[in-house]
Design a protein around this motif. Structure first.
Motif, PDB file in Angstrom:
ATOM      1  N   ASP A  22     -45.002  23.875  -8.195  1.00 46.21           N
ATOM      2  CA  ASP A  22     -46.151  23.685  -7.304  1.00 46.21           C
ATOM      3  C   ASP A  22     -45.714  23.593  -5.835  1.00 46.21           C
ATOM      4  OD1 ASP A  22     -45.032  21.221  -7.465  1.00 46.21           O
ATOM      5  OD2 ASP A  22     -46.715  20.267  -8.506  1.00 46.21           O
ATOM      6  N   PHE A  23     -44.535  24.174  -5.547  1.00 44.76           N
ATOM      7  CA  PHE A  23     -44.086  24.278  -4.152  1.00 44.76           C
ATOM      8  C   PHE A  23     -43.280  25.555  -3.978  1.00 44.76           C
ATOM      9  CE2 PHE A  23     -41.015  21.650  -6.486  1.00 44.76           C
ATOM     10  CZ  PHE A  23     -39.822  22.297  -6.227  1.00 44.76           C
ATOM     11  N   GLU A  24     -43.122  25.979  -2.732  1.00 45.30           N
ATOM     12  CA  GLU A  24     -42.341  27.183  -2.422  1.00 45.30           C
ATOM     13  C   GLU A  24     -40.851  26.850  -2.476  1.00 45.30           C
ATOM     14  OE1 GLU A  24     -43.757  30.194  -1.557  1.00 45.30           O
ATOM     15  OE2 GLU A  24     -45.717  29.275  -1.988  1.00 45.30           O
ATOM     16  N   TYR A  25     -40.050  27.835  -2.886  1.00 48.74           N
ATOM     17  CA  TYR A  25     -38.596  27.618  -2.940  1.00 48.74           C
ATOM     18  C   TYR A  25     -38.048  27.144  -1.592  1.00 48.74           C
ATOM     19  CZ  TYR A  25     -38.736  30.211  -7.359  1.00 48.74           C
ATOM     20  OH  TYR A  25     -39.008  30.641  -8.637  1.00 48.74           O
ATOM     21  N   ALA A  26     -38.608  27.704  -0.515  1.00 45.15           N
ATOM     22  CA  ALA A  26     -38.069  27.399   0.819  1.00 45.15           C
ATOM     23  C   ALA A  26     -38.523  26.035   1.339  1.00 45.15           C
ATOM     24  CB  ALA A  26     -38.482  28.481   1.812  1.00 45.15           C
ATOM     25  N   SER A  27     -39.438  25.413   0.636  1.00 46.75           N
ATOM     26  CA  SER A  27     -40.030  24.193   1.192  1.00 46.75           C
ATOM     27  C   SER A  27     -39.088  22.987   1.175  1.00 46.75           C
ATOM     28  CB  SER A  27     -41.333  23.848   0.460  1.00 46.75           C
ATOM     29  OG  SER A  27     -41.042  23.411  -0.856  1.00 46.75           O
ATOM     30  N   LEU A  28     -37.977  23.097   0.468  1.00 43.16           N
ATOM     31  CA  LEU A  28     -37.034  21.968   0.431  1.00 43.16           C
ATOM     32  C   LEU A  28     -35.925  22.116   1.476  1.00 43.16           C
ATOM     33  CD1 LEU A  28     -36.679  21.541  -3.440  1.00 43.16           C
ATOM     34  CD2 LEU A  28     -38.316  20.437  -1.907  1.00 43.16           C
ATOM     35  N   ASP A  33     -31.518  24.805  -0.303  1.00 36.05           N
ATOM     36  CA  ASP A  33     -31.900  26.118   0.218  1.00 36.05           C
ATOM     37  C   ASP A  33     -32.714  26.922  -0.797  1.00 36.05           C
ATOM     38  OD1 ASP A  33     -29.068  26.283  -1.013  1.00 36.05           O
ATOM     39  OD2 ASP A  33     -29.762  28.367  -0.996  1.00 36.05           O
ATOM     40  N   ALA A  34     -33.514  27.864  -0.261  1.00 33.19           N
ATOM     41  CA  ALA A  34     -34.462  28.641  -1.071  1.00 33.19           C
ATOM     42  C   ALA A  34     -33.753  29.466  -2.152  1.00 33.19           C
ATOM     43  CB  ALA A  34     -35.281  29.559  -0.166  1.00 33.19           C
ATOM     44  N   ARG A  35     -32.620  30.050  -1.799  1.00 31.38           N
ATOM     45  CA  ARG A  35     -31.904  30.921  -2.744  1.00 31.38           C
ATOM     46  C   ARG A  35     -31.407  30.114  -3.944  1.00 31.38           C
ATOM     47  NH1 ARG A  35     -31.702  35.371  -5.142  1.00 31.38           N
ATOM     48  NH2 ARG A  35     -29.716  36.435  -5.407  1.00 31.38           N
ATOM     49  N   GLU A 180     -22.940  22.165 -10.643  1.00 31.99           N
ATOM     50  CA  GLU A 180     -22.630  22.932  -9.428  1.00 31.99           C
ATOM     51  C   GLU A 180     -23.707  23.974  -9.113  1.00 31.99           C
ATOM     52  OE1 GLU A 180     -18.677  24.546  -9.624  1.00 31.99           O
ATOM     53  OE2 GLU A 180     -17.821  22.756  -8.689  1.00 31.99           O
ATOM     54  N   HIS A 181     -24.374  24.513 -10.153  1.00 29.82           N
ATOM     55  CA  HIS A 181     -25.391  25.533  -9.881  1.00 29.82           C
ATOM     56  C   HIS A 181     -26.542  24.977  -9.036  1.00 29.82           C
ATOM     57  CE1 HIS A 181     -27.442  24.423 -13.980  1.00 29.82           C
ATOM     58  NE2 HIS A 181     -28.170  23.907 -13.014  1.00 29.82           N
ATOM     59  N   ALA A 182     -26.662  23.658  -8.979  1.00 25.98           N
ATOM     60  CA  ALA A 182     -27.749  23.029  -8.214  1.00 25.98           C
ATOM     61  C   ALA A 182     -27.452  22.957  -6.718  1.00 25.98           C
ATOM     62  CB  ALA A 182     -28.018  21.622  -8.751  1.00 25.98           C
ATOM     63  N   TYR A 183     -26.181  23.159  -6.341  1.00 24.14           N
ATOM     64  CA  TYR A 183     -25.839  22.951  -4.927  1.00 24.14           C
ATOM     65  C   TYR A 183     -24.733  23.854  -4.376  1.00 24.14           C
ATOM     66  CZ  TYR A 183     -21.974  20.107  -6.864  1.00 24.14           C
ATOM     67  OH  TYR A 183     -20.870  19.677  -7.555  1.00 24.14           O
ATOM     68  N   TYR A 184     -24.067  24.628  -5.228  1.00 24.53           N
ATOM     69  CA  TYR A 184     -22.829  25.276  -4.795  1.00 24.53           C
ATOM     70  C   TYR A 184     -23.006  26.289  -3.665  1.00 24.53           C
ATOM     71  CZ  TYR A 184     -17.991  26.659  -5.067  1.00 24.53           C
ATOM     72  OH  TYR A 184     -16.675  26.866  -4.747  1.00 24.53           O
ATOM     73  N   TYR A 187     -23.622  23.938  -0.521  1.00 26.15           N
ATOM     74  CA  TYR A 187     -22.711  22.804  -0.309  1.00 26.15           C
ATOM     75  C   TYR A 187     -21.301  23.049  -0.840  1.00 26.15           C
ATOM     76  CZ  TYR A 187     -26.860  20.114   0.946  1.00 26.15           C
ATOM     77  OH  TYR A 187     -28.008  19.659   1.560  1.00 26.15           O
ATOM     78  N   GLN A 188     -21.098  24.188  -1.542  1.00 23.18           N
ATOM     79  CA  GLN A 188     -19.810  24.461  -2.191  1.00 23.18           C
ATOM     80  C   GLN A 188     -19.361  23.240  -3.001  1.00 23.18           C
ATOM     81  OE1 GLN A 188     -19.833  25.399   1.462  1.00 23.18           O
ATOM     82  NE2 GLN A 188     -21.027  27.051   0.566  1.00 23.18           N
TER      83      GLN A 188
END
Ligand code: MN
Length: 216
Positions: A22-28, A33-35, A180-184, A187-188
């Motif tokens: 219920d939100f856009e990927y880019a909204s965070l 990040d959106a990607r 890691e898939h949540a931030y890599y 944030y690497q």
């Protein structure tokens, strides 16, 4: 676990489907990040859904609300445990996210946090510690136990506190994905920075709603 049926996600049932956000990927952004969000949702979460459906097949005995399966996690095939946990955890996680512009918890939840951990800052420190010290992949959680006590824990892989194999069982109020898939991408290897940014994307209104539902 006595209160499973009151959890909004109790309705998750076979065949499982990817929830619409219920939100856009880019909204965070800039915090997440959106990607990363797009891949996390459309690739990782979708894979848990597909693999869970595949693992369950047409077995009518096992086709029941997902949360009921967690009551006998030790008897589940690894594919059901991992992908069932993955589907549940992510379905919950998306609900808990919102670019909160510096909002903090309030009311009963804040009072309970302060009573339990000393202060909001001490709560954040303890939660961050659980998140950073989870070796490899997993989740950090704030949950209510059967006595309505708040506690922080972490679980490996796609396990969660609802599962019968959890070190301490409870009803998750807040969760953080530290795979890691949540931030890599953004944030690497800097998991600590991702955890710090998480506080800017907690949907506290949703967390408070869950807290009020579970504590009744
Ligand atoms: Mn994930």
């Amino acid at each position: 676990m006595k209160k499973l049926e009151i959890l909004p996600e109790f309705r998750l049932d076979f065949p499982y489907t990817l929830p619409v956000l219920d939100f856009e990927y880019a909204s965070l952004e800039p915090h997440i990040d959106a990607r990363t969000m797009e891949i996390h949702h459309t690739k990782h979460h979708q894979a848990y859904v597909d693999n869970l459906n595949k693992a369950l097949g047409d077995d009518a005995l096992i086709s029941k609300p997902l949360l009921n399966l967690f009551d006998k996690t030790e008897k589940l095939a690894p594919a059901v445990r991992n992908n069932g946990g993955g589907h549940y955890n992510h379905s919950l996680f998306w609900k808990l996210l919102k670019n909160n512009k510096g909002e903090k918890p309030s009311g009963d939840l804040l009072n309970h946090i302060v009573r339990t951990f000393g202060s909001y800052d001490e709560f954040r420190d303890e939660f961050a510690k659980a998140a950073i010290s989870r070796f490899g992949s997993g989740w950090a959680w704030l949950s209510l136990d059967e006595e309505n006590k708040l506690f922080i824990s972490s679980t490996p892989n796609q396990d969660n506190p609802l599962m019968s194999i959890a070190e301490k069982r409870g009803y998750p109020v807040l969760g953080l994905d530290v795979w890691e898939h949540a931030y890599y991408l953004h944030y690497q290897n800097r998991r600590a920075d991702y955890i710090k940014a998480f506080w800017d994307v907690v949907n506290w209104a949703e967390v408070e709603k869950r807290y009020q539902t579970i504590i009744k």
